[in-house]
Design a protein around this motif. Structure first.
Motif, mmCIF file in Angstrom:
data_model
loop_
_atom_site.group_PDB
_atom_site.id
_atom_site.type_symbol
_atom_site.label_atom_id
_atom_site.label_comp_id
_atom_site.label_asym_id
_atom_site.label_seq_id
_atom_site.Cartn_x
_atom_site.Cartn_y
_atom_site.Cartn_z
ATOM 1 N N PRO A 91 -24.639 -65.441 -5.006
ATOM 2 C CA PRO A 91 -25.747 -66.297 -4.571
ATOM 3 C C PRO A 91 -25.245 -67.415 -3.653
ATOM 4 C CG PRO A 91 -25.131 -66.765 -6.850
ATOM 5 C CD PRO A 91 -24.374 -65.547 -6.453
ATOM 6 N N PRO A 92 -26.008 -67.871 -2.656
ATOM 7 C CA PRO A 92 -27.421 -67.506 -2.458
ATOM 8 C C PRO A 92 -27.612 -66.390 -1.416
ATOM 9 C CG PRO A 92 -26.892 -69.380 -1.099
ATOM 10 C CD PRO A 92 -25.629 -69.033 -1.827
ATOM 11 N N GLY A 93 -26.518 -65.778 -0.949
ATOM 12 C CA GLY A 93 -26.627 -64.801 0.130
ATOM 13 C C GLY A 93 -26.827 -63.384 -0.376
ATOM 14 N N TRP A 94 -26.362 -62.402 0.438
ATOM 15 C CA TRP A 94 -26.495 -60.998 0.060
ATOM 16 C C TRP A 94 -25.770 -60.732 -1.253
ATOM 17 C CZ3 TRP A 94 -24.446 -59.055 5.411
ATOM 18 C CH2 TRP A 94 -25.458 -59.230 6.379
ATOM 19 N N ASP A 95 -26.274 -59.836 -2.062
ATOM 20 C CA ASP A 95 -25.507 -59.381 -3.205
ATOM 21 C C ASP A 95 -24.545 -58.285 -2.732
ATOM 22 O OD1 ASP A 95 -26.964 -57.095 -2.870
ATOM 23 O OD2 ASP A 95 -28.064 -57.224 -4.744
ATOM 24 N N GLY A 96 -23.760 -57.756 -3.689
ATOM 25 C CA GLY A 96 -22.737 -56.791 -3.311
ATOM 26 C C GLY A 96 -23.303 -55.521 -2.692
ATOM 27 N N ILE A 97 -24.431 -55.048 -3.225
ATOM 28 C CA ILE A 97 -25.029 -53.815 -2.709
ATOM 29 C C ILE A 97 -25.418 -53.977 -1.241
ATOM 30 C CG2 ILE A 97 -26.960 -52.214 -2.936
ATOM 31 C CD1 ILE A 97 -24.957 -51.946 -5.178
ATOM 32 N N GLU A 98 -26.108 -55.077 -0.923
ATOM 33 C CA GLU A 98 -26.536 -55.328 0.454
ATOM 34 C C GLU A 98 -25.332 -55.480 1.374
ATOM 35 O OE1 GLU A 98 -29.442 -55.723 3.400
ATOM 36 O OE2 GLU A 98 -29.625 -55.138 1.297
ATOM 37 N N THR A 99 -24.302 -56.180 0.874
ATOM 38 C CA THR A 99 -23.088 -56.387 1.673
ATOM 39 C C THR A 99 -22.422 -55.055 2.003
ATOM 40 O OG1 THR A 99 -22.737 -58.544 0.641
ATOM 41 C CG2 THR A 99 -20.836 -57.507 1.705
ATOM 42 N N ILE A 100 -22.324 -54.182 1.016
ATOM 43 C CA ILE A 100 -21.664 -52.887 1.227
ATOM 44 C C ILE A 100 -22.434 -52.048 2.247
ATOM 45 C CG2 ILE A 100 -21.068 -50.705 0.094
ATOM 46 C CD1 ILE A 100 -20.565 -52.410 -2.463
ATOM 47 N N LYS A 101 -23.772 -52.103 2.172
ATOM 48 C CA LYS A 101 -24.574 -51.361 3.153
ATOM 49 C C LYS A 101 -24.214 -51.780 4.569
ATOM 50 C CE LYS A 101 -28.697 -50.511 0.295
ATOM 51 N NZ LYS A 101 -30.141 -50.832 0.123
ATOM 52 N N HIS A 102 -24.111 -53.093 4.817
ATOM 53 C CA HIS A 102 -23.792 -53.600 6.156
ATOM 54 C C HIS A 102 -22.351 -53.262 6.546
ATOM 55 C CE1 HIS A 102 -27.469 -55.853 7.081
ATOM 56 N NE2 HIS A 102 -27.532 -56.144 5.794
ATOM 57 N N ILE A 103 -21.442 -53.280 5.584
ATOM 58 C CA ILE A 103 -20.048 -52.936 5.889
ATOM 59 C C ILE A 103 -19.964 -51.482 6.335
ATOM 60 C CG2 ILE A 103 -17.789 -52.518 4.845
ATOM 61 C CD1 ILE A 103 -18.211 -55.019 3.158
ATOM 62 N N TRP A 104 -20.638 -50.586 5.598
ATOM 63 C CA TRP A 104 -20.565 -49.159 5.937
ATOM 64 C C TRP A 104 -21.292 -48.828 7.231
ATOM 65 C CZ3 TRP A 104 -21.230 -47.146 0.244
ATOM 66 C CH2 TRP A 104 -19.958 -47.010 -0.335
ATOM 67 N N GLU A 105 -22.238 -49.669 7.642
ATOM 68 C CA GLU A 105 -22.838 -49.472 8.964
ATOM 69 C C GLU A 105 -21.798 -49.684 10.063
ATOM 70 O OE1 GLU A 105 -26.138 -52.091 9.257
ATOM 71 O OE2 GLU A 105 -27.449 -50.901 7.944
ATOM 72 N N LEU A 106 -20.816 -50.561 9.795
ATOM 73 C CA LEU A 106 -19.752 -50.836 10.776
ATOM 74 C C LEU A 106 -18.578 -49.874 10.615
ATOM 75 C CD1 LEU A 106 -19.674 -54.736 10.508
ATOM 76 C CD2 LEU A 106 -20.664 -53.399 12.352
ATOM 77 N N ASP A 107 -18.198 -49.607 9.377
ATOM 78 C CA ASP A 107 -17.029 -48.769 9.107
ATOM 79 C C ASP A 107 -17.343 -47.885 7.909
ATOM 80 O OD1 ASP A 107 -14.640 -47.573 8.592
ATOM 81 O OD2 ASP A 107 -13.443 -49.416 8.604
ATOM 82 N N ASN A 108 -17.609 -46.631 8.169
ATOM 83 C CA ASN A 108 -18.047 -45.701 7.134
ATOM 84 C C ASN A 108 -16.898 -45.225 6.249
ATOM 85 O OD1 ASN A 108 -20.290 -44.320 5.983
ATOM 86 N ND2 ASN A 108 -19.583 -42.416 6.912
ATOM 87 N N ASN A 109 -15.646 -45.524 6.662
ATOM 88 C CA ASN A 109 -14.478 -44.975 5.960
ATOM 89 C C ASN A 109 -13.785 -45.974 5.045
ATOM 90 O OD1 ASN A 109 -14.597 -42.381 7.261
ATOM 91 N ND2 ASN A 109 -13.893 -43.400 9.117
ATOM 92 N N ILE A 110 -14.128 -47.242 5.108
ATOM 93 C CA ILE A 110 -13.455 -48.250 4.292
ATOM 94 C C ILE A 110 -13.686 -47.970 2.804
ATOM 95 C CG2 ILE A 110 -15.405 -49.832 4.386
ATOM 96 C CD1 ILE A 110 -13.409 -52.140 4.435
ATOM 97 N N GLN A 111 -12.631 -48.109 1.998
ATOM 98 C CA GLN A 111 -12.732 -47.930 0.551
ATOM 99 C C GLN A 111 -13.352 -49.190 -0.059
ATOM 100 O OE1 GLN A 111 -11.574 -44.954 -1.000
ATOM 101 N NE2 GLN A 111 -11.415 -44.276 1.127
#
Length: 616
Positions: A91-111
């Motif tokens: 809080p107060p920003g994105w939670d982990g799920i939202e953050t991961i969605k944006h990360i994978w939009e940039l890099d689909n291969n990151i663990q």
């Protein structure tokens, strides 16, 4: 090359203490390494000496947005992260799920390892949000130091192996700057002509709109289209058409003013944006220069093409306050330029918009007319000059509009062709004609032919012959009582045309050449294609007693037809003088207002019932 001894790991957590924990565990000094090594040996036993613990580069971020920015930066730098530990709650920003969605939009291969001390998401909910991924794990807090090290080692090695495999199968671009510029160029430019494309145009107009609004200035949209370009594509090939478009693009951008931006919108459509023009006169001069670029032929593959453009012009803010309005106004003006014959410039006017609205209304009404059976047929009698009897009728389409009354073909047929309803309407006319003719026969009336004029679009359909055959079967009309009229422009001296007409003849259908003398007038096809009848166009008939040249043409057509054993029918007879001329030249059949206007069904039925059909 990947640095096997220095993997990048990103920690995204809103708790600074968690950052320090990861730094101690993964970016450790010598004493910490020995301590952790001892712990690992107690759990896993002695590790192979040849498997050194990798050196990690650790970055931290306190919020999801910050973490995504780190990932984006790492990609741009060409040194992406192998692994990210992402807290589930920040809080107060994105939670982990939202953050991961944006990360994978940039890099689909990151663990990714989700770190959670709460049941914010069940595993099923996580999978539903992020999908079933092999590069996604969950780590519960508080976590064990050794577990973190083992995860880091295993996942970064997995990432490294995946990257190396990818590099072996596909050659990476040496420089990210080059890649970025290439992607940017390809995104904004047309692959064929290398001109800026529609996306670039939209962004450019949007910026021009803002600038012109702030500066209280004007700019113009010039919508350019190549007249009859489709005919070139159809007559030659798309590859020739593409080469012609490339040459046209080169011609258009040659010596272009710095205040003019040119783009290819698609197909044979080009759009110019003229900034800071001084007056309508100066803008008109720009369009004149563009038209003059096409004064000389364009040579493609040893063919000289003489092409001309039509140009529609709209002005900001007079003719539109945004992109869509400006392009719409320019397109309306372009369409008007084409209607006026092409090769010209048309500026947008309010009257054009009103005309467009009327056209849209009629287009909607036409679709309703097809659904509601508002079309009906009238019939114009055709007479034999030897026995003076009615031998056939020509079926003519009419539209009974629910509010506007009867509408004649010349008012709606062009629009029917434009909106792609011509084949459906032609089939409807053919069906109605066959049904009506069979109905007259069932009533015991004298059998006659019914002639139906078909369009080029219908003739080109691959199932053209089967469609007619099916209609005859369904209506039970004998083929000998149907005549198909085709204009010279439809008939091409090709194997396909000959085969289609021959198949119709095999069914027993009569074939007539309509408007003969106004098309290609190639005598060669007359000897190869099995026609039954030539219809002399009414433009020649109307000039009987006025133009000796047209009279000579009529004589020649009749003589030619008799030599080829074809029946000659003259259409458009309006005077006794015209009829006398045709009788003297031994024309076979006639039709026209002199005998009868087109009749509705009941009127023609009365004519058929009449004991005497001699009206000449």
């Amino acid at each position: 090359m990947l640095n096997s001894n220095n993997m990048r790991i990103l920690i995204i957590d809103d708790n600074p203490d968690i950052h320090q924990d990861f730094l101690k565990i993964l970016a450790t000094d010598s004493s910490q390494k020995e301590q952790l090594k001892t712990q690992e040996q107690l759990i896993f036993g002695d590790l192979p000496k040849k498997v050194p613990f990798p050196a990690f580069t650790i970055d931290t971020a306190s919020q999801g947005q910050e973490g995504v920015q780190c990932v984006a930066k790492s990609i741009i730098e060409g040194n992406p992260y192998a692994l990210a530990f992402v807290d589930i709650r920040m809080p107060p920003g994105w939670d982990g799920i939202e953050t991961i969605k944006h990360i994978w939009e940039l890099d689909n291969n990151i663990q990714i390892v989700i770190c959670t001390a709460y049941s914010d998401y069940s595993w099923e909910e996580t999978v539903e949000e992020l999908g079933q991924r092999e590069n996604l794990l969950i780590l519960k807090k508080p976590f064990d130091n050794v577990a973190v090290r083992q995860l880091s080692m295993a996942l970064t090695k997995k990432w490294k192996t995946s990257r190396e495999t990818f590099q072996k199968t596909k050659s990476l671009v040496d420089s990210h700057t080059v890649l970025e510029e290439r992607i940017q160029y390809e995104t904004n430019h047309d692959s064929l002509t290398k001109l800026p494309n529609k996306k670039f145009l939209m962004d450019y107009i949007r910026e021009e709109t803002l600038n012109s609004t702030q500066n209280k200035s004007k700019f113009a949209i010039l919508y350019l289209n190549i007249d009859k370009f489709k005919l070139i594509n159809d007559s030659f090939s798309h590859s020739v058409g593409d080469e012609l478009l490339k040459s046209i693009a080169d011609k258009l951008k040659d010596n272009i003013d710095k205040n003019i931006m040119i783009t290819r919108l698609g197909g044979d459509e080009f759009v110019f944006v003229v900034s800071n023009f001084k007056s309508i006169e100066s803008l008109a001069e720009v369009t004149k220069v563009l038209l003059n670029k096409f004064n000389s032929p364009i040579n493609v593959n040893s063919h000289d093409f003489i092409v001309s453009p039509s140009i529609g012009v709209s002005i900001f803010p007079d003719n539109g306050g945004n992109i869509d309005e400006l392009l719409h106004s320019a397109n309306l003006a372009l369409n008007q330029a084409k209607k006026l014959g092409g090769g010209r410039v048309q500026f947008y006017t309010n009257e054009l918009n009103q005309e467009s609205l009327k056209r849209l209304e009629m287009e909607t009404d036409l679709h309703h007319a097809m659904e509601n059976d508002e079309f009906f047929l009238c019939y114009q009698p055709q007479y034999n000059l030897e026995n003076n009897k009615l031998v056939a009728v020509e079926a003519l389409i009419r539209w009974r509009h629910p509010t506007k009354g009867e509408i004649l073909p010349f008012e709606f047929i062009p629009l029917v062709e434009e909106i792609g309803l011509m084949c459906a309407l032609s089939e409807k006319v053919l069906t109605l004609a066959c049904i009506q003719n069979k109905s007259w026969q069932d009533k015991g009336l004298v059998p006659i032919r019914i002639a139906v004029n078909l369009t080029a679009e219908e003739f080109k359909q691959p199932n053209f012959v089967d469609t007619i055959k099916n209609i005859l079967n369904e209506t039970k009309l004998a083929a000998e009582f149907l005549e198909i009229e085709l204009t010279e422009k439809i008939i091409v001296n090709s194997i396909e045309s000959i085969n289609k007409i021959s198949k119709l003849k095999e069914l027993g259908i009569s074939i007539a050449v309509d408007d003969f003398g106004t098309g290609y007038s190639s005598l060669n096809y007359l000897s190869k294609i099995p026609f039954d009848r030539l219809k002399i166009d009414q433009s020649f008939i109307q000039n009987i007693g006025i133009n000796l040249g047209d009279e000579a043409i009529i004589k020649a057509i009749i003589t030619l037809a008799k030599e080829l054993n074809l029946i000659v029918l003259a259409e458009g007879i309006e005077t006794q003088q015209q009829l006398d001329f045709l009788k003297l030249r031994e024309c076979d059949e006639v039709q026209g207002y002199y005998f009868s206007k087109p009749l509705e069904t009941n009127q023609l039925e009365d004519l058929l019932i009449s004991s005497s059909q001699k009206v000449i």
